[in-house]
Design a protein around this motif. Structure first.
Motif, mmCIF file in Angstrom:
data_model
loop_
_atom_site.group_PDB
_atom_site.id
_atom_site.type_symbol
_atom_site.label_atom_id
_atom_site.label_comp_id
_atom_site.label_asym_id
_atom_site.label_seq_id
_atom_site.Cartn_x
_atom_site.Cartn_y
_atom_site.Cartn_z
ATOM 1 N N TYR A 46 -3.179 -6.384 14.953
ATOM 2 C CA TYR A 46 -2.650 -7.284 15.540
ATOM 3 C C TYR A 46 -1.751 -6.974 17.208
ATOM 4 N N ARG A 49 4.241 -9.410 18.827
ATOM 5 C CA ARG A 49 4.447 -11.053 19.526
ATOM 6 C C ARG A 49 6.169 -10.656 19.483
ATOM 7 N N TYR A 54 5.595 -17.634 15.136
ATOM 8 C CA TYR A 54 4.876 -17.845 14.128
ATOM 9 C C TYR A 54 5.062 -16.873 13.092
ATOM 10 N N LYS A 55 4.687 -16.821 11.452
ATOM 11 C CA LYS A 55 4.421 -16.610 11.133
ATOM 12 C C LYS A 55 2.839 -15.567 10.120
ATOM 13 N N ARG A 56 2.664 -14.295 10.302
ATOM 14 C CA ARG A 56 1.415 -14.053 10.465
ATOM 15 C C ARG A 56 0.998 -14.387 8.543
ATOM 16 N N THR A 57 -0.359 -14.923 8.548
ATOM 17 C CA THR A 57 -1.126 -14.875 6.879
ATOM 18 C C THR A 57 -1.934 -13.484 6.650
ATOM 19 N N TYR A 58 -2.307 -12.827 8.154
ATOM 20 C CA TYR A 58 -3.051 -12.053 8.244
ATOM 21 C C TYR A 58 -4.361 -12.380 7.526
ATOM 22 N N ARG A 61 -7.572 -10.954 10.028
ATOM 23 C CA ARG A 61 -7.337 -9.595 9.880
ATOM 24 C C ARG A 61 -8.155 -9.396 8.349
#
Length: 134
Positions: A46, A49, A54-58, A61
């Motif tokens: 990733y 940023r 923005y909250k990453r959910t992964y 990936r």
């Protein structure tokens, strides 16, 4: 006048060549698999940023898959938005907000497959030595 040529240890040479012949498909599959692993490994990275809320959910990936098939391996990411993030196999479809942030799948694939001839040559040299042919 006559001259005869023969190989000493012809059986040993024949056995070594047969063993090498059997290893070539394995080498090809192994090198191709390692290349697909390298592509997936790079696509899972990733980008930073900073400043983004923005909250990453992964999920992106976590959804990369390497699927074997008769000609080699296929790389998949079945998320509905993956092609917007890294584009498609032809280098199209990446959304404007990801350009310059995410490395396109096509670019990563081209960079990693460019290494294939050297990797195959290295594996072939190992097989030759393993079979006492060089």
């Amino acid at each position: 006048m006559q001259i005869s040529l023969s190989f000493r240890n012809a059986q040993l040479v024949r056995h070594g060549l047969q063993a090498l012949d059997a290893e070539i498909p394995k080498i090809s599959r192994k090198v191709i698999y390692n290349t697909t692993l390298a592509i997936v490994r790079r696509e899972k990275e990733y980008p930073s940023r900073s400043g983004s809320r923005y909250k990453r959910t992964y999920r992106f990936r976590g959804n990369w898959k390497i699927v074997p098939y008769e000609l080699g391996y296929r790389i998949e990411n079945p998320t509905s938005y993956g092609h917007y993030v890294v584009g498609d196999a032809f280098g199209r479809g990446q959304a404007w907000m990801h350009v310059g942030i995410w490395v396109p799948l096509r670019q990563v694939t081209e960079e990693e497959t460019a290494k294939l001839p050297d990797a195959i040559r290295d594996e072939l040299s190992l097989a030759i030595r393993r079979n006492n042919l060089g």
